[in-house]
Design a protein around this motif. Structure first.
Motif, PDB file in Angstrom:
ATOM      1  N   GLU A  83      -8.883  17.919  13.987  1.00  0.00           N
ATOM      2  CA  GLU A  83      -9.526  16.672  13.582  1.00  0.00           C
ATOM      3  C   GLU A  83      -8.887  15.479  14.288  1.00  0.00           C
ATOM      4  O   GLU A  83      -9.581  14.519  14.644  1.00  0.00           O
ATOM      5  CB  GLU A  83      -9.419  16.483  12.069  1.00  0.00           C
ATOM      6  N   GLN A 112       0.833  -1.188   0.000  1.00  0.00           N
ATOM      7  CA  GLN A 112       0.000   0.000   0.000  1.00  0.00           C
ATOM      8  C   GLN A 112       0.871   1.241   0.000  1.00  0.00           C
ATOM      9  O   GLN A 112       1.869   1.319   0.713  1.00  0.00           O
ATOM     10  CB  GLN A 112      -0.898   0.013   1.222  1.00  0.00           C
ATOM     11  N   TYR A 142      -1.290  12.555   9.950  1.00  0.00           N
ATOM     12  CA  TYR A 142      -2.132  11.491   9.402  1.00  0.00           C
ATOM     13  C   TYR A 142      -2.585  10.606  10.556  1.00  0.00           C
ATOM     14  O   TYR A 142      -1.795  10.261  11.421  1.00  0.00           O
ATOM     15  CB  TYR A 142      -1.357  10.652   8.391  1.00  0.00           C
ATOM     16  N   ASP A 158      -4.289   6.991  11.117  1.00  0.00           N
ATOM     17  CA  ASP A 158      -4.592   5.728  10.447  1.00  0.00           C
ATOM     18  C   ASP A 158      -4.584   5.877   8.925  1.00  0.00           C
ATOM     19  O   ASP A 158      -5.439   5.357   8.218  1.00  0.00           O
ATOM     20  CB  ASP A 158      -5.927   5.152  10.920  1.00  0.00           C
ATOM     21  N   GLY A 159      -3.608   6.632   8.409  1.00  0.00           N
ATOM     22  CA  GLY A 159      -3.412   6.773   6.966  1.00  0.00           C
ATOM     23  C   GLY A 159      -4.197   7.882   6.308  1.00  0.00           C
ATOM     24  O   GLY A 159      -4.036   8.124   5.116  1.00  0.00           O
ATOM     25  N   LYS A 160      -5.052   8.585   7.042  1.00  0.00           N
ATOM     26  CA  LYS A 160      -5.846   9.669   6.455  1.00  0.00           C
ATOM     27  C   LYS A 160      -5.360  11.003   7.003  1.00  0.00           C
ATOM     28  O   LYS A 160      -5.187  11.175   8.208  1.00  0.00           O
ATOM     29  CB  LYS A 160      -7.323   9.477   6.771  1.00  0.00           C
ATOM     30  N   ARG A 161      -5.172  11.966   6.106  1.00  0.00           N
ATOM     31  CA  ARG A 161      -4.659  13.271   6.506  1.00  0.00           C
ATOM     32  C   ARG A 161      -5.690  14.018   7.345  1.00  0.00           C
ATOM     33  O   ARG A 161      -6.874  14.060   7.007  1.00  0.00           O
ATOM     34  CB  ARG A 161      -4.286  14.090   5.284  1.00  0.00           C
ATOM     35  N   VAL A 162      -5.220  14.586   8.456  1.00  0.00           N
ATOM     36  CA  VAL A 162      -6.097  15.320   9.367  1.00  0.00           C
ATOM     37  C   VAL A 162      -5.380  16.569   9.854  1.00  0.00           C
ATOM     38  O   VAL A 162      -4.157  16.660   9.792  1.00  0.00           O
ATOM     39  CB  VAL A 162      -6.502  14.453  10.597  1.00  0.00           C
ATOM     40  N   ARG A 213     -10.897  12.735  16.473  1.00  0.00           N
ATOM     41  CA  ARG A 213     -10.798  11.290  16.222  1.00  0.00           C
ATOM     42  C   ARG A 213     -10.344  10.536  17.466  1.00  0.00           C
ATOM     43  O   ARG A 213     -10.817   9.435  17.742  1.00  0.00           O
ATOM     44  CB  ARG A 213      -9.832  11.011  15.081  1.00  0.00           C
TER      45      ARG A 213
END
Length: 138
Positions: A83, A39, A73, A75-79, A87
């Motif tokens: 944010e 990935q 990031y 868990d792999g998502k940009r924040v 989370r």
């Protein structure tokens, strides 16, 4: 004048067998190669350490990448930092551990802010490192 072949007719299986063979090979290729897909992610050059991290198998991963805007990031998502806070508050009922992947070029102040945030919200925080080839001597 009509030309006629006097050769015996070939079996239809003679033409179908290579087709089935090719389909089978493609099927096997796609089934086995899907497990080897790497990935894409964020490139982070972690600091070196001889310590080992245990007990963080299902932990959330927070990544602090290098750059002028210091991207985060979760868990792999940009924040954004806000944010990230949201989370972590939402996930407090689940796994209460985070692993922080930070680049060697990332500002240490930002790393400390993220560690403090996780600990204030009741998470165990661990900094991820790259293992050294030989134990460090003090």
């Amino acid at each position: 004048m009509k030309l006629e072949s006097h050769l015996p007719r070939q079996s239809p299986w003679l033409y179908i067998t290579p087709l089935l063979n090719a389909i089978l090979l493609l099927l096997v290729y796609f089934l086995f190669s899907s497990g080897f897909v790497i990935q894409s992610g964020i490139t982070v050059e972690k600091p070196r350490s001889s310590s080992r991290l245990t007990g963080f198998d299902r932990a959330h991963i927070i990544t602090i990448a290098p750059g002028t805007e210091i991207p985060l990031y979760f868990d792999g998502k940009r924040v954004t930092f806000e944010e990230l806070t949201e989370r972590l508050v939402e996930g407090r009922a689940g796994e209460r551990r985070v692993i922080i992947h930070h680049d060697r070029q990332a500002p240490s102040g930002r790393v400390v802010e993220v560690v403090n945030l996780a600990q204030e919200l009741g998470y165990e925080a661990a900094l991820s490192t790259t293992p050294t080839s030989a134990p460090m001597v003090r």
